[in-house]
Design an enzyme around this catalytic site. Structure first.
Site, PDB file in Angstrom:
ATOM      1  N   LYS A   1      51.682  40.458  46.892  1.00  0.00           N
ATOM      2  CA  LYS A   1      50.776  41.475  46.358  1.00  0.00           C
ATOM      3  C   LYS A   1      49.680  41.730  47.385  1.00  0.00           C
ATOM      4  O   LYS A   1      48.953  40.809  47.787  1.00  0.00           O
ATOM      5  CB  LYS A   1      50.185  40.931  45.068  1.00  0.00           C
ATOM      6  CG  LYS A   1      49.844  41.947  44.042  1.00  0.00           C
ATOM      7  CD  LYS A   1      49.536  41.191  42.766  1.00  0.00           C
ATOM      8  CE  LYS A   1      48.999  42.074  41.706  1.00  0.00           C
ATOM      9  NZ  LYS A   1      48.349  41.278  40.662  1.00  0.00           N
TER      10      LYS A   1
HETATM   11  C1  E4P Z   1      48.124  42.831  37.754  1.00  0.00           C
HETATM   12  O1  E4P Z   1      48.909  42.989  38.642  1.00  0.00           O
HETATM   13  C2  E4P Z   1      46.678  43.093  37.866  1.00  0.00           C
HETATM   14  O2  E4P Z   1      46.099  42.250  38.798  1.00  0.00           O
HETATM   15  C3  E4P Z   1      46.059  42.934  36.509  1.00  0.00           C
HETATM   16  O3  E4P Z   1      46.846  43.627  35.567  1.00  0.00           O
HETATM   17  C4  E4P Z   1      44.601  43.375  36.435  1.00  0.00           C
HETATM   18  O4  E4P Z   1      44.183  43.333  35.090  1.00  0.00           O
HETATM   19  P1  E4P Z   1      42.630  43.392  34.661  1.00  0.00           P
HETATM   20  O5  E4P Z   1      42.098  44.739  35.006  1.00  0.00           O
HETATM   21  O6  E4P Z   1      42.648  43.146  33.176  1.00  0.00           O
HETATM   22  O7  E4P Z   1      41.937  42.295  35.427  1.00  0.00           O
END
Ligand code: E4P
Length: 223
Positions: free
Chosen positions: A84
């Site tokens: 990622k």
């Molecule tokens: C997933 O890949 C993201 O990092 C995550 O969904 C972010 O979620 P949040 O905005 O609730 O922290």
């Protein structure tokens, strides 16, 4: 639409896998911080064993070489690791270098369709628009999902749109209808999707009626 869990909690991942609804997992430094006590790498290795599909592991370096170093090391943990990488000038370069090396990437922190388009062009397999965080600032996060899904279909782009930052079950329905290929959910939202008050009430009622019928039968036999 595929369902990923947005968590680094092993018990939650095991539970969703047992339910037969788990297609993949996404993690990030914040989710890791919630379960820390073991190294990020050891948690990822465990998650990769339980998860039938891709597991996203996020880099924290902000420079290209640092991202490449962290991502290559994650990629060695298991074949289903996806690195990622945040949306940035350096992130795009790292995504493109990972693509040349055959390492799959998930471009994270995407807040506009143009960012998503660039990430796809650079070679990211997954593009993660953050729906909930856009909603938080009074912008319709689902528009980015819909636009990217349309763009990728029109132009035959292979990258998948992963609806991230999902906050409630309605987001999941809306993401599916907007054409998201994947939605990544907190475990709580997955549980909320399972339950309906009328389902839970119906189960209790059926059990009570069953017991009543059995008691009536037993008392007749005793006559
Ligand atoms: C997933 O890949 C993201 O990092 C995550 O969904 C972010 O979620 P949040 O905005 O609730 O922290």
């Amino acid at each position: 639409m595929k369902i990923f869990l947005d968590t680094a909690d092993i018990d939650e991942i095991r539970t969703a896998a047992r339910w037969g609804v788990l297609d993949g997992v996404t993690t990030n430094p914040t989710l890791y911080a919630k379960v820390s006590g073991a190294s990020y790498e050891s948690i990822l290795a465990e998650v990769c064993k339980i998860t039938p599909g891709p597991v996203s592991a996020e880099v924290v370096a902000e420079d290209v070489e640092g991202m490449l170093r962290e991502g290559r090391s994650f990629a060695k943990l298991a074949p289903n690791i996806v690195v990622k990488v945040p949306m940035s000038e350096e992130g795009l370069e790292a995504i493109s270098r990972f693509a040349e090396e055959g390492i799959k990437t998930n471009c994270t922190l995407v807040f506009s369709s143009n960012q998503g388009l660039l990430a796809a062009k650079a070679g990211a397999s997954l593009i993660s628009p953050f729906v909930g965080r856009l909603d938080d600032i009074n912008q319709d996060g689902m528009i980015v999902i819909r636009e990217l899904a349309e763009m990728f279909a029109i132009h035959d782009i292979e990258s998948e749109v992963l609806a991230a930052s999902i906050r409630h079950p309605q987001h999941v329905t809306q993401a599916a209808l907007a054409g998201a290929h994947i939605a990544t959910l907190p475990f709580k939202v997955l549980q909320q999707m399972v339950h309906h008050p009328l389902t839970d009430k119906g189960i209790v009622q059926f059990r009570a009626d069953w017991e009543k019928a059995r008691a009536t039968l037993a008392s007749k036999k005793g006559d």
